[in-house]
Enzyme design. Structure first.
Site, PDB file in Angstrom:
ATOM      1  N   ASP A  35       0.820  -1.202   0.000  1.00  0.00           N
ATOM      2  CA  ASP A  35       0.000   0.000   0.000  1.00  0.00           C
ATOM      3  C   ASP A  35       0.859   1.259   0.000  1.00  0.00           C
ATOM      4  O   ASP A  35       0.669   2.163  -0.819  1.00  0.00           O
ATOM      5  CB  ASP A  35      -0.935   0.004   1.215  1.00  0.00           C
ATOM      6  CG  ASP A  35      -1.772  -1.255   1.287  1.00  0.00           C
ATOM      7  OD1 ASP A  35      -2.387  -1.597   0.270  1.00  0.00           O
ATOM      8  OD2 ASP A  35      -1.794  -1.903   2.345  1.00  0.00           O
ATOM      9  N   TYR A 213       4.899 -13.655  -0.518  1.00  0.00           N
ATOM     10  CA  TYR A 213       4.269 -13.832   0.783  1.00  0.00           C
ATOM     11  C   TYR A 213       4.666 -15.211   1.308  1.00  0.00           C
ATOM     12  O   TYR A 213       5.328 -15.993   0.608  1.00  0.00           O
ATOM     13  CB  TYR A 213       2.750 -13.736   0.655  1.00  0.00           C
ATOM     14  CG  TYR A 213       2.241 -12.409   0.153  1.00  0.00           C
ATOM     15  CD1 TYR A 213       2.379 -11.252   0.917  1.00  0.00           C
ATOM     16  CD2 TYR A 213       1.600 -12.309  -1.081  1.00  0.00           C
ATOM     17  CE1 TYR A 213       1.909 -10.028   0.456  1.00  0.00           C
ATOM     18  CE2 TYR A 213       1.121 -11.087  -1.547  1.00  0.00           C
ATOM     19  CZ  TYR A 213       1.278  -9.953  -0.776  1.00  0.00           C
ATOM     20  OH  TYR A 213       0.810  -8.751  -1.232  1.00  0.00           O
ATOM     21  N   GLN A 274      12.965   1.400  -2.937  1.00  0.00           N
ATOM     22  CA  GLN A 274      12.224   1.175  -4.180  1.00  0.00           C
ATOM     23  C   GLN A 274      13.100   1.252  -5.430  1.00  0.00           C
ATOM     24  O   GLN A 274      13.015   0.394  -6.308  1.00  0.00           O
ATOM     25  CB  GLN A 274      11.071   2.171  -4.291  1.00  0.00           C
ATOM     26  CG  GLN A 274       9.902   1.837  -3.389  1.00  0.00           C
ATOM     27  CD  GLN A 274       8.743   2.783  -3.594  1.00  0.00           C
ATOM     28  OE1 GLN A 274       8.919   3.981  -3.819  1.00  0.00           O
ATOM     29  NE2 GLN A 274       7.537   2.277  -3.494  1.00  0.00           N
ATOM     30  N   ARG A 290       5.019 -10.255  -5.796  1.00  0.00           N
ATOM     31  CA  ARG A 290       3.803 -10.455  -5.012  1.00  0.00           C
ATOM     32  C   ARG A 290       2.971  -9.175  -4.997  1.00  0.00           C
ATOM     33  O   ARG A 290       3.460  -8.089  -5.311  1.00  0.00           O
ATOM     34  CB  ARG A 290       4.158 -10.843  -3.577  1.00  0.00           C
ATOM     35  CG  ARG A 290       4.695  -9.684  -2.769  1.00  0.00           C
ATOM     36  CD  ARG A 290       5.107 -10.094  -1.364  1.00  0.00           C
ATOM     37  NE  ARG A 290       5.065  -8.953  -0.451  1.00  0.00           N
ATOM     38  CZ  ARG A 290       5.505  -8.954   0.788  1.00  0.00           C
ATOM     39  NH1 ARG A 290       6.054 -10.065   1.281  1.00  0.00           N
ATOM     40  NH2 ARG A 290       5.404  -7.889   1.553  1.00  0.00           N
ATOM     41  N   GLY A 291       1.717  -9.317  -4.592  1.00  0.00           N
ATOM     42  CA  GLY A 291       0.874  -8.156  -4.321  1.00  0.00           C
ATOM     43  C   GLY A 291       0.627  -7.303  -5.533  1.00  0.00           C
ATOM     44  O   GLY A 291       0.276  -7.789  -6.603  1.00  0.00           O
ATOM     45  N   GLU A 292       0.815  -5.993  -5.380  1.00  0.00           N
ATOM     46  CA  GLU A 292       0.530  -5.062  -6.467  1.00  0.00           C
ATOM     47  C   GLU A 292       1.759  -4.274  -6.909  1.00  0.00           C
ATOM     48  O   GLU A 292       2.070  -4.235  -8.095  1.00  0.00           O
ATOM     49  CB  GLU A 292      -0.584  -4.095  -6.054  1.00  0.00           C
ATOM     50  CG  GLU A 292      -0.965  -3.101  -7.140  1.00  0.00           C
ATOM     51  CD  GLU A 292      -2.254  -2.366  -6.845  1.00  0.00           C
ATOM     52  OE1 GLU A 292      -2.351  -1.187  -7.226  1.00  0.00           O
ATOM     53  OE2 GLU A 292      -3.170  -2.961  -6.246  1.00  0.00           O
ATOM     54  N   ASP A 293       2.465  -3.660  -5.969  1.00  0.00           N
ATOM     55  CA  ASP A 293       3.562  -2.780  -6.371  1.00  0.00           C
ATOM     56  C   ASP A 293       4.655  -3.542  -7.102  1.00  0.00           C
ATOM     57  O   ASP A 293       5.050  -3.177  -8.213  1.00  0.00           O
ATOM     58  CB  ASP A 293       4.136  -2.060  -5.148  1.00  0.00           C
ATOM     59  CG  ASP A 293       5.211  -1.057  -5.524  1.00  0.00           C
ATOM     60  OD1 ASP A 293       4.929  -0.193  -6.380  1.00  0.00           O
ATOM     61  OD2 ASP A 293       6.318  -1.130  -4.977  1.00  0.00           O
ATOM     62  N   SER A 294       5.187  -4.601  -6.508  1.00  0.00           N
ATOM     63  CA  SER A 294       6.260  -5.350  -7.168  1.00  0.00           C
ATOM     64  C   SER A 294       5.754  -6.039  -8.432  1.00  0.00           C
ATOM     65  O   SER A 294       6.511  -6.235  -9.387  1.00  0.00           O
ATOM     66  CB  SER A 294       6.891  -6.364  -6.209  1.00  0.00           C
ATOM     67  OG  SER A 294       5.948  -7.340  -5.793  1.00  0.00           O
TER      68      SER A 294
END
Length: 396
Positions: A35, A213, A274, A290-294
């Site tokens: 986030d 994760y 980053q 994973r997730g959104e940013d990466s």
């Protein structure tokens, strides 16, 4: 994938003659990194490329410090890279809302702040940046208004996505140029390895990154690399994967340590800011993300990738996974598409067979070409920051 010609660049917004910022951005940290990772990239782009004054509210400055070490978790107010960073806690201060208010990922901004928004004339443009999605319904829900039930305010829901009729993807204007320059010169690559405490890997090794994760398949993946026909160097930044990697190694692991077993060299990297993480993605020949940013940054790396969606109890993440695979694999040969789908689905279900890895490794060259085509196609579209600013201006 749908695309359209790029729109003209947005001119910088002249600062107002008051202390009121142009944008208030609210971030509640849920998974420690994703986030705030999205919000920090977005705030930096708003400030650096569009000349906007941004006030960023974050409820967990400790996690923020991991991504940006210059952020001091002890300070309630600080300015970093031209952005006013504010701690968001229960004792919310009385401030004048910005001209545009962005709550991210349904974080529910304080009621006192909402009431202050309603007292302004005209009221701020109120946006909710939702999670990234590839599902068919995303375009239909994107930018829809939602009137407040009691106050004279309207909230608009903004959905990032992969088509021109969605909110787009985060991408700085110089991102692809920076990637090309980094890969064209050995010096910045050596500097990256020096910073993380390792020498450059041998030229015959397949370089992969592992950022995930918690996943019961991590041991299976490492075992598959151990038995690989070609050397594999795995660069794993510190994350929740560490206990599983330690279990595979049979010993405690920490940043700076490495392990050699069979064809595998496992390198435990420190947590990366980053910009450094972007460079690692560019350098690797395969990225587990994973997730959104990466996930988004791996696509801008123009490298083959394997994505682990944020796990959800009702298996909604598997539907998100399948929706993305439907568009990502659409132009791949049927056999290659089947391999990608099998590997991604197995990884997300926590069970990876050695045959999954062998099938994927055999197709990495063709997947590299596909990744470059995918990157080029997405780059034809406007980025998320540009679309957010253009939409907000249309409502001012």
């Amino acid at each position: 994938m749908l695309s359209r010609p790029p729109a003209p660049a947005l001119p910088p917004v002249a600062p107002l003659a008051t202390s009121r910022p142009d944008w208030d951005v609210f971030c509640k940290v849920i998974d420690n990194l994703g986030d705030i990772g999205v919000c920090w990239r977005l705030a930096r782009q708003m400030t650096g490329e569009h000349g906007l004054r941004v006030r960023l509210w974050v409820d967990n400055l400790t996690s923020f410090h991991l991504l940006s070490p210059e952020v001091d978790p002890a300070l309630s107010i600080q300015h970093r890279q031209g952005i006013e960073v504010r701690r968001w806690d229960g004792d919310f201060p009385r401030v004048d809302p910005a001209r545009v208010v962005l709550e991210t990922f349904a974080c529910r901004i304080p009621e006192s702040f909402v009431e202050a928004m309603a007292k302004q004339s005209p009221p701020p443009v109120w946006l909710n940046l939702d999670y990234l999605g590839a599902e068919d319904w995303v375009a239909g829900w994107h930018a829809l208004p939602s009137p407040h039930p009691q106050l004279p305010l309207i909230k608009y829901f903004f959905f990032p996505g992969f088509h021109h009729d969605t909110g787009g993807l985060l991408r700085e204007s110089d991102l692809r140029t920076r990637r090309q320059n980094f890969l064209a010169s050995a010096d910045p690559q050596v500097a990256l390895w020096n910073e993380v405490g390792f020498p450059p890997p041998s030229g015959d090794a397949l370089l992969v990154s592992l950022f995930a994760y918690e996943n019961p398949a991590i041991g299976d993946l490492l075992s598959a690399w151990e038995a690989s026909a070609t050397p594999v160097c795995c660069a794993a930044p510190l994350s929740s994967t560490l206990p599983a990697m330690a279990a595979y190694a049979g010993q405690a692991l920490t940043a700076g340590q490495s392990l050699r077993r069979g064809a595998l060299e496992l390198r435990i990297l420190p947590f990366l800011a980053q910009d450094r993480y972007d460079q690692l993605l560019w350098l690797c020949q395969l990225n587990f993300v994973r997730g959104e940013d990466s996930f988004v940054r791996a696509q801008w790396a123009a490298r083959p990738l394997v994505w682990q969606a944020y796990p959800q109890e009702d298996a909604a993440h598997l539907r998100k996974l399948d929706a993305f695979l439907a568009i990502y694999c659409a132009s791949l040969p049927e056999t290659t598409s089947a391999v990608v789908r099998d590997v991604w689905q197995a990884w997300n279900r926590g069970s990876l067979a050695i045959t999954h890895w062998r099938d994927l490794a055999a197709r990495l060259d063709s997947l590299e070409e596909h990744a470059h085509r995918w990157d080029a196609g997405l780059a034809e579209q406007d980025d998320l920051c540009t679309r957010l600013i253009r939409f907000s201006r249309s409502k001012l």
